[in-house]
Write a protein that holds these residues in place. Structure first.
Motif, PDB file in Angstrom:
ATOM      1  N   GLY A 108      -2.732  -9.802   9.129  1.00 20.36           N
ATOM      2  CA  GLY A 108      -2.660  -8.548   9.870  1.00 20.36           C
ATOM      3  C   GLY A 108      -1.257  -8.083  10.190  1.00 20.36           C
ATOM      4  O   GLY A 108      -1.083  -7.088  10.885  1.00 20.36           O
ATOM      5  N   ILE A 109      -0.258  -8.772   9.675  1.00 25.68           N
ATOM      6  CA  ILE A 109       1.129  -8.379   9.916  1.00 25.68           C
ATOM      7  C   ILE A 109       1.563  -7.421   8.807  1.00 25.68           C
ATOM      8  O   ILE A 109       1.420  -7.717   7.620  1.00 25.68           O
ATOM      9  N   VAL A 110       2.089  -6.282   9.206  1.00 22.73           N
ATOM     10  CA  VAL A 110       2.505  -5.267   8.237  1.00 22.73           C
ATOM     11  C   VAL A 110       3.958  -5.527   7.869  1.00 22.73           C
ATOM     12  O   VAL A 110       4.877  -4.865   8.358  1.00 22.73           O
ATOM     13  N   GLY A 111       4.126  -6.525   7.024  1.00 20.52           N
ATOM     14  CA  GLY A 111       5.455  -6.881   6.547  1.00 20.52           C
ATOM     15  C   GLY A 111       5.708  -6.285   5.177  1.00 20.52           C
ATOM     16  O   GLY A 111       4.944  -5.442   4.686  1.00 20.52           O
ATOM     17  N   SER A 112       6.767  -6.744   4.528  1.00 17.19           N
ATOM     18  CA  SER A 112       7.161  -6.164   3.242  1.00 17.19           C
ATOM     19  C   SER A 112       6.094  -6.358   2.166  1.00 17.19           C
ATOM     20  O   SER A 112       5.862  -5.456   1.360  1.00 17.19           O
ATOM     21  N   GLY A 113       5.431  -7.511   2.144  1.00 24.54           N
ATOM     22  CA  GLY A 113       4.386  -7.737   1.140  1.00 24.54           C
ATOM     23  C   GLY A 113       3.213  -6.776   1.312  1.00 24.54           C
ATOM     24  O   GLY A 113       2.693  -6.224   0.337  1.00 24.54           O
ATOM     25  N   THR A 114       2.812  -6.556   2.557  1.00 29.33           N
ATOM     26  CA  THR A 114       1.720  -5.626   2.835  1.00 29.33           C
ATOM     27  C   THR A 114       2.138  -4.206   2.467  1.00 29.33           C
ATOM     28  O   THR A 114       1.372  -3.467   1.831  1.00 29.33           O
ATOM     29  N   LEU A 115       3.361  -3.817   2.839  1.00 26.26           N
ATOM     30  CA  LEU A 115       3.825  -2.464   2.548  1.00 26.26           C
ATOM     31  C   LEU A 115       3.958  -2.221   1.050  1.00 26.26           C
ATOM     32  O   LEU A 115       3.588  -1.152   0.551  1.00 26.26           O
ATOM     33  N   LYS A 116       4.458  -3.198   0.308  1.00 25.00           N
ATOM     34  CA  LYS A 116       4.578  -3.036  -1.150  1.00 25.00           C
ATOM     35  C   LYS A 116       3.196  -2.901  -1.785  1.00 25.00           C
ATOM     36  O   LYS A 116       2.990  -2.059  -2.668  1.00 25.00           O
ATOM     37  N   ALA A 117       2.247  -3.721  -1.349  1.00 28.37           N
ATOM     38  CA  ALA A 117       0.891  -3.618  -1.891  1.00 28.37           C
ATOM     39  C   ALA A 117       0.261  -2.275  -1.514  1.00 28.37           C
ATOM     40  O   ALA A 117      -0.429  -1.653  -2.330  1.00 28.37           O
ATOM     41  N   LEU A 118       0.504  -1.823  -0.286  1.00 28.17           N
ATOM     42  CA  LEU A 118       0.004  -0.511   0.128  1.00 28.17           C
ATOM     43  C   LEU A 118       0.596   0.570  -0.778  1.00 28.17           C
ATOM     44  O   LEU A 118      -0.123   1.478  -1.235  1.00 28.17           O
ATOM     45  N   GLN A 119       1.886   0.490  -1.064  1.00 34.51           N
ATOM     46  CA  GLN A 119       2.512   1.472  -1.943  1.00 34.51           C
ATOM     47  C   GLN A 119       1.914   1.425  -3.351  1.00 34.51           C
ATOM     48  O   GLN A 119       1.707   2.474  -3.972  1.00 34.51           O
ATOM     49  N   ARG A 120       1.588   0.237  -3.851  1.00 34.09           N
ATOM     50  CA  ARG A 120       0.934   0.137  -5.163  1.00 34.09           C
ATOM     51  C   ARG A 120      -0.445   0.804  -5.114  1.00 34.09           C
ATOM     52  O   ARG A 120      -0.825   1.527  -6.044  1.00 34.09           O
ATOM     53  N   HIS A 121      -1.193   0.570  -4.023  1.00 31.02           N
ATOM     54  CA  HIS A 121      -2.505   1.201  -3.833  1.00 31.02           C
ATOM     55  C   HIS A 121      -2.351   2.725  -3.809  1.00 31.02           C
ATOM     56  O   HIS A 121      -3.103   3.446  -4.474  1.00 31.02           O
ATOM     57  N   LEU A 122      -1.369   3.210  -3.073  1.00 39.13           N
ATOM     58  CA  LEU A 122      -1.165   4.658  -2.946  1.00 39.13           C
ATOM     59  C   LEU A 122      -0.660   5.269  -4.249  1.00 39.13           C
ATOM     60  O   LEU A 122      -0.995   6.404  -4.581  1.00 39.13           O
ATOM     61  N   LYS A 123       0.120   4.508  -5.009  1.00 39.78           N
ATOM     62  CA  LYS A 123       0.632   4.991  -6.295  1.00 39.78           C
ATOM     63  C   LYS A 123      -0.503   5.098  -7.309  1.00 39.78           C
ATOM     64  O   LYS A 123      -0.551   6.044  -8.109  1.00 39.78           O
ATOM     65  N   ALA A 124      -1.450   4.179  -7.264  1.00 42.26           N
ATOM     66  CA  ALA A 124      -2.541   4.162  -8.232  1.00 42.26           C
ATOM     67  C   ALA A 124      -3.472   5.369  -8.084  1.00 42.26           C
ATOM     68  O   ALA A 124      -3.987   5.868  -9.089  1.00 42.26           O
ATOM     69  N   SER A 125      -3.685   5.861  -6.872  1.00 39.20           N
ATOM     70  CA  SER A 125      -4.714   6.890  -6.703  1.00 39.20           C
ATOM     71  C   SER A 125      -4.394   7.997  -5.712  1.00 39.20           C
ATOM     72  O   SER A 125      -5.171   8.945  -5.609  1.00 39.20           O
ATOM     73  N   TRP A 126      -3.325   7.900  -4.965  1.00 39.07           N
ATOM     74  CA  TRP A 126      -3.131   8.833  -3.854  1.00 39.07           C
ATOM     75  C   TRP A 126      -1.823   9.614  -3.907  1.00 39.07           C
ATOM     76  O   TRP A 126      -1.363  10.141  -2.902  1.00 39.07           O
ATOM     77  N   GLY A 127      -1.223   9.680  -5.091  1.00 43.85           N
ATOM     78  CA  GLY A 127      -0.080  10.565  -5.286  1.00 43.85           C
ATOM     79  C   GLY A 127       1.266  10.056  -4.824  1.00 43.85           C
ATOM     80  O   GLY A 127       2.223  10.818  -4.752  1.00 43.85           O
ATOM     81  N   TYR A 128       1.362   8.757  -4.534  1.00 52.06           N
ATOM     82  CA  TYR A 128       2.670   8.219  -4.159  1.00 52.06           C
ATOM     83  C   TYR A 128       3.508   8.104  -5.424  1.00 52.06           C
ATOM     84  O   TYR A 128       3.069   7.546  -6.429  1.00 52.06           O
ATOM     85  N   THR A 129       4.724   8.648  -5.385  1.00 59.68           N
ATOM     86  CA  THR A 129       5.588   8.638  -6.568  1.00 59.68           C
ATOM     87  C   THR A 129       6.898   7.877  -6.342  1.00 59.68           C
ATOM     88  O   THR A 129       7.722   7.810  -7.242  1.00 59.68           O
ATOM     89  N   GLY A 130       7.064   7.311  -5.171  1.00 56.09           N
ATOM     90  CA  GLY A 130       8.313   6.618  -4.855  1.00 56.09           C
ATOM     91  C   GLY A 130       8.364   5.204  -5.398  1.00 56.09           C
ATOM     92  O   GLY A 130       7.484   4.747  -6.128  1.00 56.09           O
TER      93      GLY A 130
END
Length: 155
Positions: A108-130
């Motif tokens: 449940g800690i929002v560290g770098s691993g969680t944030l990177k995985a979240l960014q991969r999730h958002l890049k796959a389907s939610w328009g994240y381009t960064g």
């Protein structure tokens, strides 16, 4: 890069607890013997990790939508309160482990691993381009809001 919100929250909480402990340790014996000190005192404390809320810019309504999605599919059993705390993020980490390459602990800690995985999730389907860089900047927040808005309308 922005400081990790969880780290700042935990440091602040530790400071408050330290100040409170120092204040209690310095109380005089005459105060301890006074009538008001003899009244029972109830102190409720929650573990520090459960106090951290990391909504990454989501409104309460958007965060409630995410919690409903987490409850339906990823084992979230907490209150639908719009506060993405430890238990919300544990459920989200289960999703990220299954679908976005998260390899860390389900803590449940929002560290770098969680944030990177979240960014991969958002890049796959939610328009994240960064970049996948663990920086929850404007692009990450905008894509997370798109995902959350979908959750609001779907769950």
């Amino acid at each position: 890069m922005r400081p990790n919100l969880v780290t700042r929250t935990l440091v602040s909480l530790t400071t408050v607890v330290g100040i409170a402990a120092g204040t209690l340790a310095g109380a005089s014996t005459s105060f301890a013997a006074s009538e008001s000190a003899q009244q029972p005192q109830v102190v409720a404390a929650a573990p520090a990790a459960q106090l951290a809320t990391v909504n990454l810019g989501l409104s309460t309504n958007q965060a409630k939508g995410v919690q409903r999605w987490l409850a339906r599919f990823w084992g979230y059993t907490g209150e639908i309160d719009g506060q993405l705390g430890t238990n919300s993020w544990k459920a989200f980490q289960r999703h990220l482990k299954a679908h976005a390459g998260y390899t860390g602990e389900i803590d449940g800690i929002v560290g770098s691993g969680t944030l990177k995985a979240l960014q991969r999730h958002l890049k796959a389907s939610w328009g994240y381009t960064g970049e996948i860089d663990a920086d929850p900047g404007p692009g990450t927040r905008a894509a997370f809001a798109r995902f959350a808005n979908w959750c609001v309308t779907s769950f």
